[in-house]
Design an enzyme around this catalytic site. Structure first.
Site, PDB file in Angstrom:
ATOM      1  N   TYR A  72     -62.640  97.545 -38.586  1.00 29.82           N
ATOM      2  CA  TYR A  72     -62.461  96.725 -39.779  1.00 29.82           C
ATOM      3  C   TYR A  72     -61.367  95.695 -39.523  1.00 29.82           C
ATOM      4  O   TYR A  72     -60.719  95.700 -38.467  1.00 29.82           O
ATOM      5  CB  TYR A  72     -62.130  97.582 -41.006  1.00 29.82           C
ATOM      6  CG  TYR A  72     -60.930  98.475 -40.871  1.00 29.82           C
ATOM      7  CD1 TYR A  72     -60.999  99.668 -40.143  1.00 29.82           C
ATOM      8  CD2 TYR A  72     -59.723  98.157 -41.498  1.00 29.82           C
ATOM      9  CE1 TYR A  72     -59.906 100.503 -40.036  1.00 29.82           C
ATOM     10  CE2 TYR A  72     -58.625  98.985 -41.401  1.00 29.82           C
ATOM     11  CZ  TYR A  72     -58.722 100.155 -40.669  1.00 29.82           C
ATOM     12  OH  TYR A  72     -57.644 100.981 -40.557  1.00 29.82           O
ATOM     13  N   ASP A  74     -57.839  94.210 -40.777  1.00 34.94           N
ATOM     14  CA  ASP A  74     -56.671  94.600 -41.559  1.00 34.94           C
ATOM     15  C   ASP A  74     -55.601  93.527 -41.379  1.00 34.94           C
ATOM     16  O   ASP A  74     -55.068  93.369 -40.280  1.00 34.94           O
ATOM     17  CB  ASP A  74     -56.162  95.957 -41.086  1.00 34.94           C
ATOM     18  CG  ASP A  74     -55.034  96.488 -41.965  1.00 34.94           C
ATOM     19  OD1 ASP A  74     -54.751  95.858 -43.004  1.00 34.94           O
ATOM     20  OD2 ASP A  74     -54.447  97.510 -41.618  1.00 34.94           O
ATOM     21  N   THR A  82     -60.554 105.654 -33.750  1.00 37.31           N
ATOM     22  CA  THR A  82     -61.390 106.581 -33.004  1.00 37.31           C
ATOM     23  C   THR A  82     -62.054 107.540 -33.984  1.00 37.31           C
ATOM     24  O   THR A  82     -61.578 107.716 -35.105  1.00 37.31           O
ATOM     25  CB  THR A  82     -60.560 107.416 -32.019  1.00 37.31           C
ATOM     26  OG1 THR A  82     -59.732 108.326 -32.768  1.00 37.31           O
ATOM     27  CG2 THR A  82     -59.705 106.546 -31.122  1.00 37.31           C
ATOM     28  N   TRP A 439     -64.655 109.072 -44.333  1.00 36.68           N
ATOM     29  CA  TRP A 439     -64.331 110.099 -43.348  1.00 36.68           C
ATOM     30  C   TRP A 439     -64.804 111.478 -43.788  1.00 36.68           C
ATOM     31  O   TRP A 439     -65.239 112.278 -42.964  1.00 36.68           O
ATOM     32  CB  TRP A 439     -62.819 110.134 -43.098  1.00 36.68           C
ATOM     33  CG  TRP A 439     -62.306 108.879 -42.459  1.00 36.68           C
ATOM     34  CD1 TRP A 439     -61.623 107.875 -43.074  1.00 36.68           C
ATOM     35  CD2 TRP A 439     -62.466 108.477 -41.096  1.00 36.68           C
ATOM     36  NE1 TRP A 439     -61.349 106.865 -42.173  1.00 36.68           N
ATOM     37  CE2 TRP A 439     -61.850 107.221 -40.956  1.00 36.68           C
ATOM     38  CE3 TRP A 439     -63.074 109.043 -39.980  1.00 36.68           C
ATOM     39  CZ2 TRP A 439     -61.804 106.522 -39.745  1.00 36.68           C
ATOM     40  CZ3 TRP A 439     -63.046 108.358 -38.772  1.00 36.68           C
ATOM     41  CH2 TRP A 439     -62.416 107.119 -38.659  1.00 36.68           C
TER      42      TRP A 439
END
Lengths: 463, 56
Positions: A72, A74, A82, A439
């Site tokens: 992404y 930022d 990872t 996640w």
């Protein structure tokens, strides 16, 4: 007495913000966006986000990868995370996969003459910093007594001696009281220091990452079952170039966390961890004397050795990776104590110092010459054909075993929930109209919700 | 398992190390002439042209 021999069950993941040098463009899509779009175009390496994420990240800013990781943008950087890794060798291989993704994108887009990317943490000119954040799962029931937390803080401070990537000059916010005159004097004295990040760390404990940066970030955001796990989030470490240095940084830290969970840490309490971090960084030669809370002084290498010796007692022989970490740690410890030259190719700051000082002498330069900052940058170049660090790296060891494999680019680790995430993402290729990936959960077509609270769960659920 | 035997280290110097400023590390110079030649081709202004925001 050994109090535990079972293999370590700990998740580790890294977040790397890449430095970049971009030639001025004449409008058009910013280069980092072009690279991100190439990675997710037609699901080349993953799926772009359709939903806003936490911390006000808008849809389309990034996405998850089939290898279980994430890319992404930022604050203008490309950032690569990872996947969740259970083995230290996987951390190194998947971290390097991020480099390889960027290099592929740069080549495919024909951007090689316009952009260069770096595995580093500082902009010499503006004083900006960007990080390599480390994440370690930690059992919620770990005994976080004051003694244990302060011992952990001491290790995370002292490990700078083998984790630092080295830098030319001084920069960032300098903690502690100092007059303008003292600062000028320090700037004159500090020609080369051990760490890229030390000057930017201002607290021992704090919850934010962009200001008042701390050695231990206290945000409690486990991204897993909160009753079972914490997530230790570290932002004070440097981005390593040498695979052996990254292997040792992550490996030794994991062993120390194992000791913490076993309530078997040595008792080491520094008088002022932040000042110690900075002072050690500013002194790229032994001996490193540090002040302890009881008013005495001790040798930093000997204090680090206490952590290693406790790991030898409690953890040696439990599995091959643990032994490999301990062997490397012992080798590096001996080099720090007796022969820094033996660490060239193993520890970043020593390697960089040796190379840059040779160049400085051969060209008759001072450390403050802009050419030295340019060489500092070149050490971290992403392209293996350019990277001065990789040219000096030691390639014999478990840290280099999987670096050339194509698998980490598109396949997840087989022993963490990243495998489940990747499999569910592959299932989406069969026609999911909408999806939301994070996640710890995946939602498909608003009807199927898959929770992933256990980071070690590898069974892929049925639809 | 007994603790690993440590190699002896030189005695520590007097306390207060660091107050006299950093010293040059005692590191042998590398035999890296090819690498030094590569370094001579690095743009001296590279760091000047490197622009970042704070990030994180």
């Amino acid at each position: 007495m050994k109090v535990g021999r079972s293999a370590s069950r700990r998740i580790t993941g890294l977040e790397t913000e890449y430095g970049c040098l971009v030639q001025p463009s004449n409008g058009g899509i910013p280069l980092v966006q072009q690279i991100r779009d190439w990675i997710f175009d037609q699901q080349r390496y993953g799926w772009i986000d359709l939903h806003e994420r936490d911390w006000e990240e808008p849809p389309g800013n990034g996405g998850f990868l089939f290898n279980g990781g994430r890319v992404y943008i930022d604050m203008g950087h490309i950032e690569y995370c990872t996947p969740e890794c259970a083995r230290v060798a996987d951390v190194v291989a998947y971290d390097r996969a991020g480099d390889r993704l960027l290099l592929q994108a740069i080549k495919a887009l024909g951007l090689a003459t316009r952009a260069q990317f770096f595995r580093n943490n500082i902009d010499h000119r503006t004083g900006a910093t960007f990080g390599c954040h480390e994440n370690y799962s930690l059992l919620r029931k770990a005994p976080l007594s004051e003694e244990n937390v302060l011992s952990l803080l001491a290790f995370l401070t002292l490990r700078l001696l083998f984790t630092g990537s080295g830098r030319v000059g001084l920069g960032g916010h300098r903690p502690g009281p100092s007059s303008a005159g003292e600062q000028r004097e320090a700037k004159d004295r500090v020609e080369f220091q051990i760490s890229q990040r030390a000057d930017f760390i201002e607290n021992d404990f704090y919850e934010w990452v962009q200001h008042n940066r701390a050695i231990i970030n206290t945000r409690d955001e486990p991204l897993a079952d909160p009753l079972t796990y914490r997530r230790l989030h570290l932002l004070h470490g440097d981005t390593n170039v040498l695979p052996s240095a990254l292997y040792l940084k992550v490996g030794a830290t994991r062993l120390v966390l194992d000791l913490l969970e076993m309530d078997a840490l040595p008792r080491v309490v520094l008088a002022d961890a932040v000042r110690t971090l900075r002072d050690m960084s500013h002194q790229p030669s032994p001996p490193w004397r540090v002040r302890l809370v009881d008013g005495t002084e001790a040798d930093a290498v000997e204090l680090l050795s206490a952590f290693r010796r406790h790991a030898e007692i409690h953890l040696r022989g439990r599995d091959a990776e643990t032994d490999a970490i301990l062997d490397l740690w012992k080798r590096v410890e001996a080099g720090l104590a007796e022969d820094l030259g033996s660490l060239v190719g193993w520890v970043d700051w020593v390697t960089k110092y040796q190379l840059l000082d040779s160049f400085r002498v051969s060209e008759g330069l001072t450390w403050s010459d802009p050419w030295m900052e340019a060489q500092d940058l070149e050490y971290h170049h992403l392209d293996p054909e350019r990277s001065l660090g990789l040219a000096m790296a030691q390639w014999e060891g478990p840290w280099a075993a999987d670096l050339g494999s194509p698998a980490p680019l598109s396949e997840p680790p087989s022993d963490t929930r990243a495998k489940v995430r990747s499999a569910l993402m592959a299932r989406m290729s069969n026609g999911a109209a909408s999806y939301e990936i994070d996640w710890h959960f995946i939602r498909l077509d608003e009807q199927q919700l898959f929770h992933l609270p256990d980071p070690f769960e590898t069974r892929v659920p049925e639809s | 398992m007994p603790e690993t035997i440590e190699r002896p280290r030189p005695p520590a110097p007097p306390s207060g190390g660091g107050s006299d400023g950093p010293r040059e590390p005692k590191v042998e110079k590398p035999n890296t002439e090819d690498l030094l030649n590569r370094m001579r081709k690095v743009d001296p202004d590279q760091a000047k042209r490197y622009r970042q925001r704070t990030g994180e």
